[in-house]
Motif scaffolding. Sequence first.
Motif, mmCIF file in Angstrom:
data_model
loop_
_atom_site.group_PDB
_atom_site.id
_atom_site.type_symbol
_atom_site.label_atom_id
_atom_site.label_comp_id
_atom_site.label_asym_id
_atom_site.label_seq_id
_atom_site.Cartn_x
_atom_site.Cartn_y
_atom_site.Cartn_z
ATOM 1 N N CYS A 75 0.850 -1.196 0.000
ATOM 2 C CA CYS A 75 0.000 0.000 0.000
ATOM 3 C C CYS A 75 0.882 1.242 0.000
ATOM 4 C CB CYS A 75 -0.914 0.012 1.220
ATOM 5 S SG CYS A 75 -1.796 1.575 1.348
ATOM 6 N N CYS B 232 -0.113 5.171 4.736
ATOM 7 C CA CYS B 232 1.007 4.213 4.744
ATOM 8 C C CYS B 232 2.302 4.889 4.303
ATOM 9 C CB CYS B 232 0.695 3.008 3.856
ATOM 10 S SG CYS B 232 -0.436 1.852 4.656
ATOM 11 N N CYS C 170 -4.964 2.176 -1.172
ATOM 12 C CA CYS C 170 -5.353 1.803 0.196
ATOM 13 C C CYS C 170 -5.916 0.385 0.327
ATOM 14 C CB CYS C 170 -6.384 2.806 0.692
ATOM 15 S SG CYS C 170 -6.905 2.469 2.371
HETATM 16 S S1 FES Z 1 -4.027 0.691 4.196
HETATM 17 FE FE1 FES Z 1 -2.446 1.956 3.530
HETATM 18 S S2 FES Z 1 -3.427 3.878 3.404
HETATM 19 FE FE2 FES Z 1 -5.027 2.571 3.923
#
Ligand code: FES
Length: 201
Positions: A97, A102, A138
């Motif tokens: 991600c 992240c 995400c």
């Molecule tokens: S899981 Fe990485 S920004 Fe949502």
Amino acid sequence: MSLKKIYENQPDKFSFDDNNLKLAVKILEKYPAKNKKSAVMPLLYLAQKQNQNWIPLAAIKYIAKFLSVPYINVYEIATFYTMYNLSPVGKYFVQVCTTSPCLLRGAEKITSICKQKISPKQQELEDGKICSWTEVECLGACVNGPVIQINEDYYEDLDEKNTIKIIDSLLNDKPLKSGSYRNRKSTAPESNRNLNGEKNA
Ligand code: FES
């Protein structure tokens, strides 16, 4: 993904194995006979699981026949959704991600490790052909970032050190456990604390 990549390395044939054939028939039973084409997504998923995490064109043709729908109807669904892999991704497919939460927690370091240890390019198998990686948007576990998804499992609360260990474990075909690498339970605070920072009883 480029069309060239999709059309490389294609097997001539595909059919569900006995177990998946039974599962496919069960899936079909969930839909009225006139709407059986609605089963296309779970059937694509079954094909991907059976074929080392990717769906060959022969499987798309097979599913189209299985559902009595035109090939193009299955092809357009398989090429639209990014969770369907249309070229080999290896036994372990690492999805990193790189969306803002992240990224703020160090996802860039994780992509660098993937570049060094797996392949400089995304969607490319490493030399042992066991692993590939890609960046994704995400994964829906932002509070546990940075997060990677390996096949169907999430590895959360990562840093450079444990990411290296996880990727090495994949390359050695002995994957480490999934879950939080700061020993959190789901999204709960660390060290068994509640949201006020107090220790749970
Ligand atoms: S899981 Fe990485 S920004 Fe949502």
